[in-house]
Enzyme design. Structure first.
Site, PDB file in Angstrom:
ATOM      1  CE  LYS A 134      -3.203   2.497   2.788  1.00 35.22           C
ATOM      2  NZ  LYS A 134      -3.201   2.741   4.210  1.00 35.22           N
ATOM      3  CG  ASP A 152      -7.957   4.184   2.131  1.00 32.98           C
ATOM      4  OD1 ASP A 152      -8.898   3.852   1.382  1.00 32.98           O
ATOM      5  OD2 ASP A 152      -7.875   5.310   2.640  1.00 32.98           O
TER       6      ASP A 152
END
Ligand code: SF4
Length: 222
Positions: A134, A152
């Protein structure tokens, strides 16, 4: 939600391949200011900010980095102080021991392997200590080289509500999204969902009445 109702809702809005472009266009018009909320002036500051943002808010990170980036300007600076000093300087972002260890490891690798520069491919970024997929996705995307789609908590919730994925695991959600979202939109797509998630499609109480994609959303409560 009953199965027949879900089926009916999906039929009403049509296939996701046809909805994705209008969804992106309308969200882009609605959230023209959608962008990363972290403050940084260089690639190194971007990388550090994103690493520090794990488990805390962007506002909190910006508060800490305002002073941090005056003191630490190059990778060498993070290695020139005692580990405890760096820990103190990033304390307010939480998990400060772990984050300080990762920052030092990352700076070491930047100096040893990349002449002190931040690499811009996902493969290289994820090799840096403490840089998970991420984080790497966010950094690559902000460097103008998105190679995946950042997932997210907002991206996950909105992708599910908008019927763009049936998955729950971020890696699997990303796999669905990269097949669906046009490549030129990989960078801005997460920002659009994040801002829409913060302002309208709120976790506990989505404001469907004020939503610009209400007719394209199978989870609409209107
Ligand atoms: S219609 Fe409602 S559930 Fe769907 S995206 Fe908009 S706010 Fe979220």
């Amino acid at each position: 939600m009953a199965k027949s109702y879900v089926h009916e809702a999906r039929r009403r809005v049509g296939p996701k391949r046809q909805r994705i472009r209008p969804v992106i266009e309308r969200l882009a018009a609605e959230h023209q200011d959608a962008a990363i909320a972290l403050t940084f002036r260089s690639e190194l500051e971007l990388l550090v900010s994103v690493m520090l943002s794990a488990q805390t808010t962007d506002v909190n990170v910006n508060r800490v980095t305002e002073r941090l980036f005056e003191k630490y300007r190059k990778p060498e600076d993070y290695l020139a102080v005692e580990p405890e000093e760096l820990e103190r300087d990033i304390f307010a972002t939480g998990f400060y021991r772990q984050k300080a260890r990762w920052l030092r490891g990352t700076m070491r690798m930047l100096l040893d392997d990349y002449d002190g520069e931040v690499p811009d491919t996902l493969e290289e970024l994820v090799k840096l200590p403490g840089v998970a997929r991420k984080t790497a996705n966010v950094v690559a995307s902000e460097l103008g080289r998105p190679q995946g789609i950042v997932v997210d908590t907002h991206v996950r919730r909105l992708s599910q509500r908008l019927g763009l994925t049936k998955q729950d695991d971020p890696v699997k959600i990303e796999r669905d999204l990269v097949k669906l979202v046009p490549r030129e939109d990989w960078g801005r797509f997460p920002h659009l969902l994040i801002w829409h998630g913060r302002r309208v499609c709120i976790a506990r109480r989505p404001r469907c009445d004020d939503c610009v994609v209400v007719d394209l959303c199978p989870s609409s409560r209107v």
